[in-house]
Each structure stands twice: as C-alpha cells, then as structure tokens.
Design a protein around this motif. Structure first.
Motif, PDB file in Angstrom:
ATOM      1  N   TYR A  48       0.892  -1.260  -0.059  1.00  0.00           N
ATOM      2  CA  TYR A  48      -0.063   0.042   0.039  1.00  0.00           C
ATOM      3  C   TYR A  48       0.838   1.260  -0.071  1.00  0.00           C
ATOM      4  CZ  TYR A  48       1.271   0.743   4.966  1.00  0.00           C
ATOM      5  OH  TYR A  48       1.780   0.910   6.064  1.00  0.00           O
ATOM      6  N   TYR A  49       0.342   2.245  -0.323  1.00  0.00           N
ATOM      7  CA  TYR A  49       0.901   3.690  -0.120  1.00  0.00           C
ATOM      8  C   TYR A  49       0.032   4.735   0.222  1.00  0.00           C
ATOM      9  CZ  TYR A  49      -1.086   5.563  -4.393  1.00  0.00           C
ATOM     10  OH  TYR A  49      -2.078   6.210  -5.532  1.00  0.00           O
ATOM     11  N   TRP A  50       0.431   5.781   0.724  1.00  0.00           N
ATOM     12  CA  TRP A  50      -0.389   6.713   1.310  1.00  0.00           C
ATOM     13  C   TRP A  50      -0.735   7.650   0.139  1.00  0.00           C
ATOM     14  CZ3 TRP A  50      -3.010   7.321   5.828  1.00  0.00           C
ATOM     15  CH2 TRP A  50      -2.671   6.342   6.647  1.00  0.00           C
ATOM     16  N   ALA A  51      -1.980   7.811  -0.369  1.00  0.00           N
ATOM     17  CA  ALA A  51      -2.304   8.648  -1.579  1.00  0.00           C
ATOM     18  C   ALA A  51      -2.698  10.128  -0.804  1.00  0.00           C
ATOM     19  CB  ALA A  51      -3.400   8.205  -2.277  1.00  0.00           C
ATOM     20  N   LYS A  52      -3.140  10.149   0.423  1.00  0.00           N
ATOM     21  CA  LYS A  52      -3.390  11.291   1.227  1.00  0.00           C
ATOM     22  C   LYS A  52      -3.227  11.085   2.721  1.00  0.00           C
ATOM     23  CE  LYS A  52      -6.687  15.177   2.039  1.00  0.00           C
ATOM     24  NZ  LYS A  52      -6.852  14.850   3.355  1.00  0.00           N
ATOM     25  N   GLU A  53      -2.289  11.727   3.132  1.00  0.00           N
ATOM     26  CA  GLU A  53      -2.217  11.506   4.829  1.00  0.00           C
ATOM     27  C   GLU A  53      -3.011  12.448   5.549  1.00  0.00           C
ATOM     28  OE1 GLU A  53       1.999  12.339   5.441  1.00  0.00           O
ATOM     29  OE2 GLU A  53       2.675  10.458   4.951  1.00  0.00           O
ATOM     30  N   PRO A  54      -3.513  11.893   6.823  1.00  0.00           N
ATOM     31  CA  PRO A  54      -4.211  12.880   7.281  1.00  0.00           C
ATOM     32  C   PRO A  54      -3.840  14.191   7.932  1.00  0.00           C
ATOM     33  CG  PRO A  54      -3.479  11.258   8.843  1.00  0.00           C
ATOM     34  CD  PRO A  54      -2.953  10.819   7.597  1.00  0.00           C
ATOM     35  N   GLU A  55      -4.648  15.264   7.714  1.00  0.00           N
ATOM     36  CA  GLU A  55      -4.517  16.545   8.019  1.00  0.00           C
ATOM     37  C   GLU A  55      -4.896  16.865   9.406  1.00  0.00           C
ATOM     38  OE1 GLU A  55      -2.348  18.418   6.430  1.00  0.00           O
ATOM     39  OE2 GLU A  55      -1.977  16.924   4.933  1.00  0.00           O
ATOM     40  N   THR A  56      -3.998  17.342  10.424  1.00  0.00           N
ATOM     41  CA  THR A  56      -4.362  17.589  11.776  1.00  0.00           C
ATOM     42  C   THR A  56      -3.564  18.738  12.115  1.00  0.00           C
ATOM     43  OG1 THR A  56      -2.742  16.373  12.589  1.00  0.00           O
ATOM     44  CG2 THR A  56      -4.833  15.126  12.317  1.00  0.00           C
ATOM     45  N   ALA A  57      -3.872  19.705  13.043  1.00  0.00           N
ATOM     46  CA  ALA A  57      -3.315  20.960  13.451  1.00  0.00           C
ATOM     47  C   ALA A  57      -2.073  20.383  14.313  1.00  0.00           C
ATOM     48  CB  ALA A  57      -4.107  21.654  14.259  1.00  0.00           C
ATOM     49  N   ALA A  92      -6.620   9.197   4.052  1.00  0.00           N
ATOM     50  CA  ALA A  92      -7.075   9.349   5.394  1.00  0.00           C
ATOM     51  C   ALA A  92      -7.726  10.889   5.663  1.00  0.00           C
ATOM     52  CB  ALA A  92      -6.003   8.951   6.485  1.00  0.00           C
ATOM     53  N   ASN A  93      -8.654  11.312   6.268  1.00  0.00           N
ATOM     54  CA  ASN A  93      -9.315  12.309   6.587  1.00  0.00           C
ATOM     55  C   ASN A  93      -9.792  12.307   7.994  1.00  0.00           C
ATOM     56  OD1 ASN A  93      -9.562  13.976   3.917  1.00  0.00           O
ATOM     57  ND2 ASN A  93     -10.464  12.003   3.361  1.00  0.00           N
ATOM     58  N   VAL A  94      -9.201  13.697   8.698  1.00  0.00           N
ATOM     59  CA  VAL A  94      -9.708  13.819  10.092  1.00  0.00           C
ATOM     60  C   VAL A  94     -10.498  15.204  10.188  1.00  0.00           C
ATOM     61  CG1 VAL A  94      -8.736  14.466  12.302  1.00  0.00           C
ATOM     62  CG2 VAL A  94      -7.470  12.509  10.956  1.00  0.00           C
ATOM     63  N   ALA A  95     -11.469  15.052  10.920  1.00  0.00           N
ATOM     64  CA  ALA A  95     -12.365  15.998  10.770  1.00  0.00           C
ATOM     65  C   ALA A  95     -12.674  16.332  12.467  1.00  0.00           C
ATOM     66  CB  ALA A  95     -13.575  16.294  10.223  1.00  0.00           C
ATOM     67  N   THR A  96     -12.731  17.649  12.826  1.00  0.00           N
ATOM     68  CA  THR A  96     -13.329  17.657  14.414  1.00  0.00           C
ATOM     69  C   THR A  96     -14.315  18.995  14.440  1.00  0.00           C
ATOM     70  OG1 THR A  96     -11.560  19.543  14.651  1.00  0.00           O
ATOM     71  CG2 THR A  96     -11.054  17.414  15.658  1.00  0.00           C
ATOM     72  N   GLN A  97     -15.321  18.561  15.496  1.00  0.00           N
ATOM     73  CA  GLN A  97     -16.423  19.538  15.397  1.00  0.00           C
ATOM     74  C   GLN A  97     -16.650  19.809  16.619  1.00  0.00           C
ATOM     75  OE1 GLN A  97     -19.983  18.003  13.676  1.00  0.00           O
ATOM     76  NE2 GLN A  97     -21.057  19.619  13.793  1.00  0.00           N
ATOM     77  N   THR A 128     -19.386  22.246  26.489  1.00  0.00           N
ATOM     78  CA  THR A 128     -18.748  22.154  25.050  1.00  0.00           C
ATOM     79  C   THR A 128     -17.745  21.123  25.106  1.00  0.00           C
ATOM     80  OG1 THR A 128     -19.413  24.557  24.904  1.00  0.00           O
ATOM     81  CG2 THR A 128     -17.684  23.584  23.363  1.00  0.00           C
ATOM     82  N   TYR A 129     -17.714  20.538  24.035  1.00  0.00           N
ATOM     83  CA  TYR A 129     -16.637  19.322  23.746  1.00  0.00           C
ATOM     84  C   TYR A 129     -16.395  19.110  22.236  1.00  0.00           C
ATOM     85  CZ  TYR A 129     -21.007  16.733  23.081  1.00  0.00           C
ATOM     86  OH  TYR A 129     -22.636  16.103  22.296  1.00  0.00           O
ATOM     87  N   THR A 130     -15.226  18.717  22.249  1.00  0.00           N
ATOM     88  CA  THR A 130     -15.021  18.385  20.514  1.00  0.00           C
ATOM     89  C   THR A 130     -15.189  17.167  20.133  1.00  0.00           C
ATOM     90  OG1 THR A 130     -13.309  20.085  20.834  1.00  0.00           O
ATOM     91  CG2 THR A 130     -13.130  18.483  18.914  1.00  0.00           C
ATOM     92  N   VAL A 131     -15.864  16.558  19.133  1.00  0.00           N
ATOM     93  CA  VAL A 131     -15.946  15.408  18.540  1.00  0.00           C
ATOM     94  C   VAL A 131     -15.142  15.149  17.453  1.00  0.00           C
ATOM     95  CG1 VAL A 131     -17.788  13.707  17.358  1.00  0.00           C
ATOM     96  CG2 VAL A 131     -18.328  15.096  19.165  1.00  0.00           C
ATOM     97  N   GLY A 132     -14.084  14.267  17.396  1.00  0.00           N
ATOM     98  CA  GLY A 132     -13.134  14.019  16.350  1.00  0.00           C
ATOM     99  C   GLY A 132     -13.696  12.680  15.212  1.00  0.00           C
ATOM    100  N   THR A 133     -13.390  12.808  14.080  1.00  0.00           N
ATOM    101  CA  THR A 133     -13.722  11.613  13.161  1.00  0.00           C
ATOM    102  C   THR A 133     -12.545  11.394  12.190  1.00  0.00           C
ATOM    103  OG1 THR A 133     -16.209  12.359  13.200  1.00  0.00           O
ATOM    104  CG2 THR A 133     -15.508  11.000  11.298  1.00  0.00           C
ATOM    105  N   LEU A 134     -12.362  10.146  12.014  1.00  0.00           N
ATOM    106  CA  LEU A 134     -11.336   9.483  11.253  1.00  0.00           C
ATOM    107  C   LEU A 134     -11.981   8.827  10.026  1.00  0.00           C
ATOM    108  CD1 LEU A 134      -8.324   8.924  10.174  1.00  0.00           C
ATOM    109  CD2 LEU A 134      -8.565   7.010  11.692  1.00  0.00           C
TER     110      LEU A 134
END
Length: 185
Positions: A48-57, A92-97, A128-134
């Motif tokens: 396998y190869y990483w076509a897109k690595e996750p972006e995080t702060a 991989a995609n990472v999102a927080t809300q 208030t809290y943060t939800v993260g999704t991978l």
C-alpha cells in the motif's frame, strides 16, 4: 416513611444510576463502522501507499495516527511501497467539530402521584466538547475502485495520554476484522 417521600428517594436513586450510566458511556471507545466491496479480492493486496495522509493541527498527533495505521497494516502482512508499485492506495481524512450538550438538574420539590408538587429549582449547564472523526479509505491502486472504508468517531479527550488511548482503541476496532473475511483471526 410516607409514600411520597419514599417515591422521591426512589426517583433520586434511579436518577443517579441513570446519570452514572450516561457518564460511563462517554468514557467508552470511539464508535467505529467499516464497509467493504464484497467483490474485492483482499488476498491479492500485499502493498500500500499513502495517497493522502491525514491533516491535523498537531503534527505529532498526525504522526501517531499514521504510525498506528502503518503498524496495523504491517500486522496484516501489508507493506508500505512506492506509489507506482503498490496494490492499495490509502486516503485518510480527519475532522473535528465542537458540540454542546445542555444538562439540567432539578432539586427541591417532591413527587406526588402523577405530577410534581412543591417548589423546586432547575439548574442548566452547557458543556462544550470536541468530536473527532477519522475516515480511512482504501482503493485498489490499479482499478481506482474503493475496496474498504473505516470510520471512527468519538469525543476528543483533553490529555494527550487519553487521546493516544482513544485513537489506539478506535484503530483496534477499525482493524479488528481487516481484511474482510478474517473475523476468526
């Protein structure tokens, strides 16, 4: 002890049990779902190869996430390869809300029959809290068809130690039945 006072105590005890169970649910591992293409032949994938690595702060969190996924891929016999020669492409995609919950607690007053009786107060707090999704997608590198998807979502802990534990728990659940058809590992 009279009946209304006994009902109030029973209501209070069951309310505390319900709150404890709700809080225990918040401490659980992330919610994970996976899906795959049933026609994909996972035994033919070796690299396998990483076509897109996750972006995080946080670059350290990003590296821990990549290392965790790489370790699980290696554990399944897959090795990292250059883009042109790999069997699988990983995106991989990472999102927080930010999310909020309103918690209202009632005190005072008594419970009489079918309705509330007496004077009481209500206190509402905002949490208030943060939800993260991978979202982790795998594609057949030759055909460009999607073959597997894993989604992990949960409350992001405040400490880096708890975050590392939550990420590892989510990845463990995500890769528990990977590759598809290997549930009896």
């Amino acid at each position: 002890m009279n009946a209304p006072r006994l009902q109030t105590r029973l209501f209070g005890a069951s309310f505390l049990v319900a709150c404890s169970l709700a809080l225990a649910g918040c401490a659980s591992t992330p919610d994970v779902q996976t899906d795959h293409d049933p026609s994909a032949n996972f035994t033919s994938f070796h690299t396998y190869y990483w076509a897109k690595e996750p972006e995080t702060a946080n670059p350290l969190a990003k590296q821990r996430l990549i290392d965790g996924i790489d370790a699980r891929m290696r554990a399944e016999g897959l090795s990292l390869a250059p883009e042109g020669s790999a069997d699988l492409a990983i995106i991989a995609n990472v999102a927080t809300q930010q999310q909020q919950s309103l918690d209202t607690f009632y005190s005072g007053g008594g419970y009489y029959g079918w309705g509330w009786g007496g004077m009481g107060t209500a206190t509402t707090t905002v949490r208030t809290y943060t939800v993260g999704t991978l979202v982790l997608d795998m594609f057949d590198a030759k055909t460009k068809k999607a073959v597997w998807r894993g989604v992990a979502s949960g409350t992001v802990p405040d400490s880096k130690e708890k975050l590392a534990t939550a990420v590892n728990a989510g990845l463990d659940k995500m890769f528990a039945d990977f590759p598809p058809g290997s549930a009896g590992k």
